[in-house]
Motif scaffolding. Structure first.
Motif, PDB file in Angstrom:
ATOM      1  N   UNK A  67      46.124  23.025  47.457  1.00 11.34           N
ATOM      2  CA  UNK A  67      46.156  24.421  47.383  1.00 11.34           C
ATOM      3  C   UNK A  67      45.841  24.949  45.725  1.00 11.34           C
ATOM      4  N   UNK A  68      46.795  24.362  44.962  1.00 10.96           N
ATOM      5  CA  UNK A  68      46.631  24.267  43.598  1.00 10.96           C
ATOM      6  C   UNK A  68      45.867  23.249  42.593  1.00 10.96           C
ATOM      7  N   UNK A  69      45.358  23.706  41.537  1.00 10.52           N
ATOM      8  CA  UNK A  69      44.832  22.885  40.625  1.00 10.52           C
ATOM      9  C   UNK A  69      45.096  23.073  39.256  1.00 10.52           C
ATOM     10  N   UNK A  70      45.740  22.006  38.513  1.00  8.94           N
ATOM     11  CA  UNK A  70      46.055  22.109  37.196  1.00  8.94           C
ATOM     12  C   UNK A  70      44.930  21.502  36.393  1.00  8.94           C
ATOM     13  N   UNK A  71      44.672  22.124  35.176  1.00  7.19           N
ATOM     14  CA  UNK A  71      43.629  21.748  34.239  1.00  7.19           C
ATOM     15  C   UNK A  71      43.984  22.113  32.794  1.00  7.19           C
ATOM     16  N   UNK A  72      43.521  21.381  31.823  1.00  3.01           N
ATOM     17  CA  UNK A  72      43.736  21.905  30.591  1.00  3.01           C
ATOM     18  C   UNK A  72      42.403  21.744  29.617  1.00  3.01           C
ATOM     19  N   UNK A  73      42.197  22.468  28.414  1.00  2.00           N
ATOM     20  CA  UNK A  73      41.462  22.552  27.720  1.00  2.00           C
ATOM     21  C   UNK A  73      41.899  22.291  26.155  1.00  2.00           C
ATOM     22  N   UNK A  74      41.976  21.262  25.840  1.00  2.00           N
ATOM     23  CA  UNK A  74      42.687  20.782  24.708  1.00  2.00           C
ATOM     24  C   UNK A  74      41.995  21.328  23.388  1.00  2.00           C
TER      25      UNK A  74
END
Length: 124
Positions: A67-74
């Protein structure tokens, strides 16, 4: 010292979606894992998700998997948490954190900097 500022919380109906963001004050976080935790009223702070310094691996609590999605933009020093199919039990204050190392899991002791939190309320 790294300052973390969360945003994107709010009130949503069950089944809805929210996207949380966490912006770091400086580029210390890009070489470290980052994570999301949450705390419901009267409960301990619990792990939600973590992400390695290059965007992988990702790890999720069983309660949010799928249900949840973690992501990052360094490049933007920003961490995200996309939350779909929200349930009332997802209600709480959500905190982002910077890990001590490039990879981190569910242990709070693996994280050194914490944001002030953003409130998420899911109405049933």
């Amino acid at each position: 010292q790294v300052q973390l500022v969360e945003s994107g919380g709010g009130l949503v109906q069950a089944g809805g979606s929210l996207r949380l963001s966490c912006t770091a004050s400086r580029r210390t976080s890009s070489n470290n894992a980052m994570g999301w935790f949450r705390q419901a009223p009267g409960k301990e702070r619990e792990f939600v998700a973590s992400i390695g310094w290059r965007g992988s691996p990702t790890t999720y609590a069983d309660s949010v998997k799928g249900r949840f999605t973690i992501s990052r933009d360094n490049a933007k020093d920003t961490l995200y948490l996309q939350m779909d199919s929200l349930k009332s039990e997802d209600t709480g204050v959500y905190y982002c954190a910077v890990g001590l190392r490039p990879y981190a899991g569910s242990d709070k002791d693996q994280y050194r900097y914490w944001g002030q939190g953003t409130q998420v309320t899911v109405s049933s």
